[in-house]
Every structure is written in structure tokens, then in C-alpha cells.
Design a protein around this motif. Structure first.
Motif, PDB file in Angstrom:
ATOM      1  N   ILE A  23       0.832  -1.202   0.000  1.00 26.32           N
ATOM      2  CA  ILE A  23       0.000   0.000   0.000  1.00 26.32           C
ATOM      3  C   ILE A  23       0.868   1.254   0.000  1.00 26.32           C
ATOM      4  O   ILE A  23       0.583   2.223  -0.706  1.00 26.32           O
ATOM      5  CB  ILE A  23      -0.983  -0.031   1.194  1.00 26.32           C
ATOM      6  N   THR A  24       1.957   1.228   0.734  1.00 26.13           N
ATOM      7  CA  THR A  24       2.886   2.363   0.748  1.00 26.13           C
ATOM      8  C   THR A  24       3.486   2.579  -0.634  1.00 26.13           C
ATOM      9  O   THR A  24       3.574   3.719  -1.119  1.00 26.13           O
ATOM     10  CB  THR A  24       4.000   2.128   1.786  1.00 26.13           C
ATOM     11  N   VAL A  25       3.893   1.503  -1.280  1.00 23.40           N
ATOM     12  CA  VAL A  25       4.476   1.609  -2.625  1.00 23.40           C
ATOM     13  C   VAL A  25       3.437   2.123  -3.620  1.00 23.40           C
ATOM     14  O   VAL A  25       3.735   3.001  -4.443  1.00 23.40           O
ATOM     15  CB  VAL A  25       5.055   0.248  -3.070  1.00 23.40           C
ATOM     16  N   LEU A  26       2.216   1.598  -3.557  1.00 22.19           N
ATOM     17  CA  LEU A  26       1.164   2.070  -4.458  1.00 22.19           C
ATOM     18  C   LEU A  26       0.871   3.549  -4.238  1.00 22.19           C
ATOM     19  O   LEU A  26       0.688   4.303  -5.198  1.00 22.19           O
ATOM     20  CB  LEU A  26      -0.110   1.240  -4.278  1.00 22.19           C
ATOM     21  N   ALA A  27       0.827   3.981  -2.984  1.00 23.82           N
ATOM     22  CA  ALA A  27       0.590   5.400  -2.697  1.00 23.82           C
ATOM     23  C   ALA A  27       1.703   6.264  -3.276  1.00 23.82           C
ATOM     24  O   ALA A  27       1.432   7.334  -3.833  1.00 23.82           O
ATOM     25  CB  ALA A  27       0.460   5.622  -1.192  1.00 23.82           C
ATOM     26  N   ASP A  28       2.939   5.811  -3.148  1.00 25.80           N
ATOM     27  CA  ASP A  28       4.068   6.563  -3.724  1.00 25.80           C
ATOM     28  C   ASP A  28       3.934   6.673  -5.240  1.00 25.80           C
ATOM     29  O   ASP A  28       4.063   7.755  -5.808  1.00 25.80           O
ATOM     30  CB  ASP A  28       5.398   5.890  -3.377  1.00 25.80           C
ATOM     31  N   LYS A  29       3.659   5.555  -5.891  1.00 25.08           N
ATOM     32  CA  LYS A  29       3.562   5.544  -7.355  1.00 25.08           C
ATOM     33  C   LYS A  29       2.408   6.400  -7.858  1.00 25.08           C
ATOM     34  O   LYS A  29       2.566   7.202  -8.782  1.00 25.08           O
ATOM     35  CB  LYS A  29       3.387   4.107  -7.859  1.00 25.08           C
ATOM     36  N   ILE A  30       1.244   6.222  -7.249  1.00 33.06           N
ATOM     37  CA  ILE A  30       0.064   6.957  -7.713  1.00 33.06           C
ATOM     38  C   ILE A  30       0.206   8.445  -7.434  1.00 33.06           C
ATOM     39  O   ILE A  30      -0.123   9.282  -8.278  1.00 33.06           O
ATOM     40  CB  ILE A  30      -1.216   6.386  -7.064  1.00 33.06           C
ATOM     41  N   SER A  31       0.725   8.813  -6.264  1.00 33.46           N
ATOM     42  CA  SER A  31       0.847  10.237  -5.935  1.00 33.46           C
ATOM     43  C   SER A  31       1.833  10.946  -6.857  1.00 33.46           C
ATOM     44  O   SER A  31       1.573  12.077  -7.279  1.00 33.46           O
ATOM     45  CB  SER A  31       1.254  10.424  -4.472  1.00 33.46           C
ATOM     46  N   VAL A  32       2.922  10.301  -7.192  1.00 32.34           N
ATOM     47  CA  VAL A  32       3.890  10.928  -8.103  1.00 32.34           C
ATOM     48  C   VAL A  32       3.268  11.136  -9.481  1.00 32.34           C
ATOM     49  O   VAL A  32       3.393  12.214 -10.069  1.00 32.34           O
ATOM     50  CB  VAL A  32       5.180  10.083  -8.193  1.00 32.34           C
ATOM     51  N   ARG A  33       2.560  10.127  -9.974  1.00 33.49           N
ATOM     52  CA  ARG A  33       1.932  10.263 -11.292  1.00 33.49           C
ATOM     53  C   ARG A  33       0.832  11.321 -11.272  1.00 33.49           C
ATOM     54  O   ARG A  33       0.697  12.101 -12.214  1.00 33.49           O
ATOM     55  CB  ARG A  33       1.401   8.920 -11.767  1.00 33.49           C
ATOM     56  N   ALA A  34       0.053  11.365 -10.201  1.00 32.55           N
ATOM     57  CA  ALA A  34      -1.024  12.354 -10.117  1.00 32.55           C
ATOM     58  C   ALA A  34      -0.456  13.770 -10.033  1.00 32.55           C
ATOM     59  O   ALA A  34      -0.954  14.678 -10.717  1.00 32.55           O
ATOM     60  CB  ALA A  34      -1.913  12.056  -8.918  1.00 32.55           C
ATOM     61  N   MET A  35       0.548  13.968  -9.213  1.00 34.68           N
ATOM     62  CA  MET A  35       1.131  15.306  -9.075  1.00 34.68           C
ATOM     63  C   MET A  35       1.827  15.755 -10.359  1.00 34.68           C
ATOM     64  O   MET A  35       1.738  16.925 -10.730  1.00 34.68           O
ATOM     65  CB  MET A  35       2.083  15.348  -7.887  1.00 34.68           C
ATOM     66  N   ALA A  36       2.506  14.835 -11.025  1.00 35.99           N
ATOM     67  CA  ALA A  36       3.153  15.183 -12.290  1.00 35.99           C
ATOM     68  C   ALA A  36       2.111  15.519 -13.352  1.00 35.99           C
ATOM     69  O   ALA A  36       2.274  16.487 -14.111  1.00 35.99           O
ATOM     70  CB  ALA A  36       4.035  14.027 -12.759  1.00 35.99           C
ATOM     71  N   SER A  37       1.034  14.757 -13.402  1.00 32.42           N
ATOM     72  CA  SER A  37      -0.035  15.035 -14.370  1.00 32.42           C
ATOM     73  C   SER A  37      -0.702  16.370 -14.079  1.00 32.42           C
ATOM     74  O   SER A  37      -1.010  17.128 -15.003  1.00 32.42           O
ATOM     75  CB  SER A  37      -1.076  13.914 -14.341  1.00 32.42           C
ATOM     76  N   ALA A  38      -0.932  16.668 -12.795  1.00 31.47           N
ATOM     77  CA  ALA A  38      -1.541  17.945 -12.423  1.00 31.47           C
ATOM     78  C   ALA A  38      -0.608  19.105 -12.792  1.00 31.47           C
ATOM     79  O   ALA A  38      -1.072  20.134 -13.292  1.00 31.47           O
ATOM     80  CB  ALA A  38      -1.864  17.968 -10.933  1.00 31.47           C
ATOM     81  N   ALA A  39       0.685  18.940 -12.561  1.00 26.99           N
ATOM     82  CA  ALA A  39       1.644  19.995 -12.911  1.00 26.99           C
ATOM     83  C   ALA A  39       1.691  20.203 -14.424  1.00 26.99           C
ATOM     84  O   ALA A  39       1.721  21.354 -14.893  1.00 26.99           O
ATOM     85  CB  ALA A  39       3.028  19.637 -12.368  1.00 26.99           C
ATOM     86  N   ASP A  40       1.677  19.118 -15.189  1.00 24.27           N
ATOM     87  CA  ASP A  40       1.666  19.238 -16.654  1.00 24.27           C
ATOM     88  C   ASP A  40       0.390  19.921 -17.134  1.00 24.27           C
ATOM     89  O   ASP A  40       0.425  20.754 -18.041  1.00 24.27           O
ATOM     90  CB  ASP A  40       1.784  17.861 -17.304  1.00 24.27           C
ATOM     91  N   TYR A  41      -0.724  19.576 -16.523  1.00 26.48           N
ATOM     92  CA  TYR A  41      -1.997  20.180 -16.893  1.00 26.48           C
ATOM     93  C   TYR A  41      -1.992  21.676 -16.594  1.00 26.48           C
ATOM     94  O   TYR A  41      -2.475  22.484 -17.403  1.00 26.48           O
ATOM     95  CB  TYR A  41      -3.140  19.472 -16.143  1.00 26.48           C
ATOM     96  N   GLU A  42      -1.422  22.056 -15.444  1.00 25.96           N
ATOM     97  CA  GLU A  42      -1.333  23.478 -15.096  1.00 25.96           C
ATOM     98  C   GLU A  42      -0.484  24.232 -16.106  1.00 25.96           C
ATOM     99  O   GLU A  42      -0.829  25.352 -16.513  1.00 25.96           O
ATOM    100  CB  GLU A  42      -0.753  23.648 -13.690  1.00 25.96           C
TER     101      GLU A  42
END
Length: 156
Positions: free
Chosen positions: A131-150
Motif C-alpha cells: 500500500i505504501t508503494v502504491l501510494a508513492d507511485k500513484i501520488s507521483v503520477r497524479a502530481m506530475a499530471s496535475a503539474a503538466d496540466y497546469e
């Protein structure tokens, strides 16, 4: 001295850290199951706290049940190692528009012993690590996608 040199080199190249201590305005929708609750709490911690449904971004995660596979067998046929894995499908939405989606998988091996309490403890620790690994992976992808979208929205 070395730290100052590294800082000066990074300052001139346009490098900007993704995790700067600012909260990400991402609402994590409830995830079903006990493991889903743990994953949601981990994601909320990564995004800087809980955000309500009025946040700019909404992250929806579907977490699969853990699957177990034997990895090592003794001559007697008893299992000594098992691997547990979990899959999470996620989608990041902003203003009704899907800006990112994907699938993340994490797995971990653990010792499987004859003693029920010890075997359950090993399994539970493996699931928590996943669960810790999944949270790390998903959060990095979500934050990177949000930054690209911005960035993309700023160019328009």
C-alpha cells in the motif's frame, strides 16, 4: 561546501522540486475495503492533508484484492515463501476532464511459516508495504499530471 555547489548548479538549470511542501489540491475519493482506507489515508498524506470534494482535482482509485502466489517449496511440498501483489487503477479528473489514468502494480514476498500468528503478521506487513508503494507511485503520477496540466492551461 559540496551542498552549496549542488544547490548552485540546480538553481541555474530550472530544476523545480515537485514536492515543495505546498498542498496539492487533490481530493481522493473513498476507496472500498480496509486496504482502500489505508491507501486513501496514505494518498491524503502525500497530497498535504485531506481535501473535500470541491478540490480542483479528483483522484478515483479502484484497488484490487491481494493475490497470493507460492514462491518457494520445501521437499515436503510445504510453502516457505509467498508473494502477495495488488493492482490499483486510477483516474485523475479536473473540471470534468480526465487528465490522467493508469494502472499500478506492487508486489512483495514474505515468509510463510507454519505458525498462524506469525504467518498472518508477515502477510499483513507485506500488504502494508504494498500500500505504501502504491501510494508513492500513484501520488507521483497524479502530481506530475496535475503539474503538466497546469502548464498546459497557462500556455492557452
Amino acid at each position: 561546501m559540496k551542498k552549496c555547489l549542488v544547490f548552485l548548479l540546480l538553481a541555474g538549470c530550472g530544476f523545480r522540486p515537485m514536492f515543495t511542501g505546498n498542498d496539492a489540491d487533490i481530493y481522493v475519493a473513498p476507496i472500498s475495503g480496509i486496504n482502500g482506507i489505508d491507501l486513501r489515508n496514505s494518498l491524503n498524506a502525500k497530497f498535504g492533508g485531506r481535501h473535500d470534494a470541491s478540490a480542483r482535482y479528483t483522484l478515483t482509485v479502484n484497488l484490487g484484492e491481494p493475490t497470493t502466489q507460492y514462491k518457494a517449496l520445501e521437499r515436503t511440498g510445504d510453502a516457505t515463501w509467498q508473494q502477495v501483489s495488488m493492482t490499483a487503477h486510477f483516474e485523475l479528473v479536473c473540471d470534468g476532464e480526465k487528465i490522467a489514468s493508469g494502472r499500478e502494480v506492487a508486489a512483495e514476498s514474505y515468509t510463510f511459516v507454519r505458525y498462524l500468528v506469525a504467518a498472518n503478521a508477515s502477510y499483513n506487513n507485506a500488504v502494508k508495504n504494498i500500500i505504501t508503494v502504491l501510494a508513492d507511485k500513484i501520488s507521483v503520477r497524479a502530481m506530475a499530471s496535475a503539474a503538466d496540466y497546469e502548464k498546459e492551461q497557462a500556455r492557452k
